[in-house]
Write an enzyme that holds these catalytic residues in place. Structure first.
Site, PDB file in Angstrom:
ATOM      1  N   GLU A  11      27.930  -2.409  -5.127  1.00 23.88           N
ATOM      2  CA  GLU A  11      26.184  -3.351  -4.022  1.00 23.88           C
ATOM      3  C   GLU A  11      27.004  -4.601  -3.978  1.00 23.88           C
ATOM      4  OE1 GLU A  11      24.705  -0.472  -6.090  1.00 23.88           O
ATOM      5  OE2 GLU A  11      25.850  -1.493  -6.657  1.00 23.88           O
ATOM      6  N   LYS A  61      33.733   4.180  -3.569  1.00 19.34           N
ATOM      7  CA  LYS A  61      34.382   4.382  -4.994  1.00 19.34           C
ATOM      8  C   LYS A  61      35.122   6.067  -5.540  1.00 19.34           C
ATOM      9  CE  LYS A  61      33.762   2.258  -9.224  1.00 19.34           C
ATOM     10  NZ  LYS A  61      32.964   0.729 -10.281  1.00 19.34           N
ATOM     11  N   ASN A 102       5.240 -33.455  12.665  1.00 18.98           N
ATOM     12  CA  ASN A 102       5.621 -32.261  11.970  1.00 18.98           C
ATOM     13  C   ASN A 102       6.222 -31.882  13.182  1.00 18.98           C
ATOM     14  OD1 ASN A 102       2.017 -31.337  11.670  1.00 18.98           O
ATOM     15  ND2 ASN A 102       3.203 -29.938  10.308  1.00 18.98           N
ATOM     16  N   ALA A 129      12.876 -22.691  -2.241  1.00 18.12           N
ATOM     17  CA  ALA A 129      13.777 -22.855  -3.223  1.00 18.12           C
ATOM     18  C   ALA A 129      13.785 -24.773  -2.555  1.00 18.12           C
ATOM     19  CB  ALA A 129      15.090 -22.856  -3.059  1.00 18.12           C
ATOM     20  N   ASP A 143       6.910 -23.098   6.905  1.00 17.98           N
ATOM     21  CA  ASP A 143       6.401 -21.559   7.013  1.00 17.98           C
ATOM     22  C   ASP A 143       7.621 -20.759   8.561  1.00 17.98           C
ATOM     23  OD1 ASP A 143       3.942 -21.695   5.729  1.00 17.98           O
ATOM     24  OD2 ASP A 143       3.567 -22.821   7.495  1.00 17.98           O
ATOM     25  N   LEU A 158       4.292 -11.969   2.626  1.00 13.00           N
ATOM     26  CA  LEU A 158       4.485 -13.127   3.952  1.00 13.00           C
ATOM     27  C   LEU A 158       3.921 -11.845   5.017  1.00 13.00           C
ATOM     28  CD1 LEU A 158       6.979 -14.653   5.510  1.00 13.00           C
ATOM     29  CD2 LEU A 158       8.271 -12.165   4.811  1.00 13.00           C
ATOM     30  N   ARG A 174      -2.974 -23.501  16.300  1.00 13.98           N
ATOM     31  CA  ARG A 174      -2.820 -24.957  15.243  1.00 13.98           C
ATOM     32  C   ARG A 174      -2.256 -25.208  16.740  1.00 13.98           C
ATOM     33  NH1 ARG A 174      -1.139 -22.736   9.354  1.00 13.98           N
ATOM     34  NH2 ARG A 174      -2.638 -21.424   8.665  1.00 13.98           N
TER      35      ARG A 174
END
Length: 269
Positions: free
Chosen positions: A78, A103, A178, A198, A219, A233, A243
């Site tokens: 994988e 394989k 923003n 992260a 976002d 999500l 917005r």
């Protein structure tokens, strides 16, 4: 007349003797791995002008797969399959790639024909909204853009102007800076979300008060034409239309993008 579709290059039965497997013996004694590859791209120009420079040289793709497979040792096929897929997307102008790694000498105590895995990766156009209401707001947004662009599998294509907006949601007290960014990525939505979390953490984001002030907020608003509704999500973003601090920057960089939910271009909203 050119049909609006993608072409494909197919590679079948590419054999590489390499060291991949969970057991120690598989990391010492080479065994064969067989690769079947499908590359998705538009090579109409190559056909029209009979020009190799307008397509992908499949010999070079084979060389890359052989290099990745022979110079590394992975426990799982994988991992081998994804490394080859990512390597191709990083190195060649293809829209998508599908790879099957077989394989045939896998250590199975039963009679079998073959075992393998198939992975598929495709470049997608993704629109993000970014904001900051604490500290060096511009510095945090600049950091996020640079960090996104340096992440494997992500390429920043456009960034909107930075705009100052009032706090939203009734909890935050500070004004926000923003912007929006258009990226191209071959990561899955879930993998992209992990990278974003992260980056937010590296930008000193603390998730203590919902809707509160924050150093960095990123976002995912749109991910191609995908519609996703999961616990962690939702795409398209559920509240983007309400917005202005999201919609205004998006309209600046992607006015003709069509929302897959309502079928309207952003400039029409």
């Amino acid at each position: 007349m050119r049909v609006n579709c993608m072409d494909s290059i197919k590679i079948r039965g590419l054999e590489v003797n390499a060291l991949h497997g969970v057991f120690d013996s598989e990391k010492i004694q080479k065994q064969p791995f067989i690769f079947d590859v499908d590359l998705e791209l538009d090579f109409f120009g190559a056909a029209e002008y009979d020009d190799l420079n307008k397509t992908v040289n499949y010999a070079e793709v084979c060389n890359l797969i052989v290099e990745i497979a022979s110079k590394n040792t992975f426990s799982l096929i994988e991992k081998l399959a994804y490394e080859c897929a990512f390597g191709i997307l990083d190195s060649f102008p293809v829209q998508g790639v599908k790879i099957t790694v077989w394989k045939p000498q896998a250590p199975i105590e039963h009679k079998f024909g073959n075992v393998g895995v198939t992975v598929g990766c495709r470049r997608e156009r993704v629109l993000l909204s970014l904001g900051s209401s604490m500290g060096d707001r511009k510095g945090y947004l600049d950091f996020a853009i640079n960090r996104l662009n340096s992440t494997r599998g992500i390429k920043v294509k456009k960034v909107s102007s930075y705009i100052q907006t009032p706090p939203y949601g009734g909890v935050a007290q500070n004004s926000f800076l923003n912007c929006a960014a258009e990226i191209q990525t071959y990561l899955t939505p879930g993998a992209l979300l992990e990278e974003i979390h992260a980056i937010e953490s590296e930008g000193k984001r603390e998730r203590t008060v919902r809707w509160g002030d924050r150093t960095l907020d990123i976002d995912i608003i749109f991910f191609g034409d995908k519609i996703i509704c999961e616990d962690n999500l939702t795409i398209p973003h559920a509240d983007y239309k309400n917005r202005p601090f999201v919609l205004q920057p998006l309209k600046e960089i992607a006015p003709d993008f069509v929302c897959p939910l309502i079928g309207k271009r952003l400039c029409e909203l």
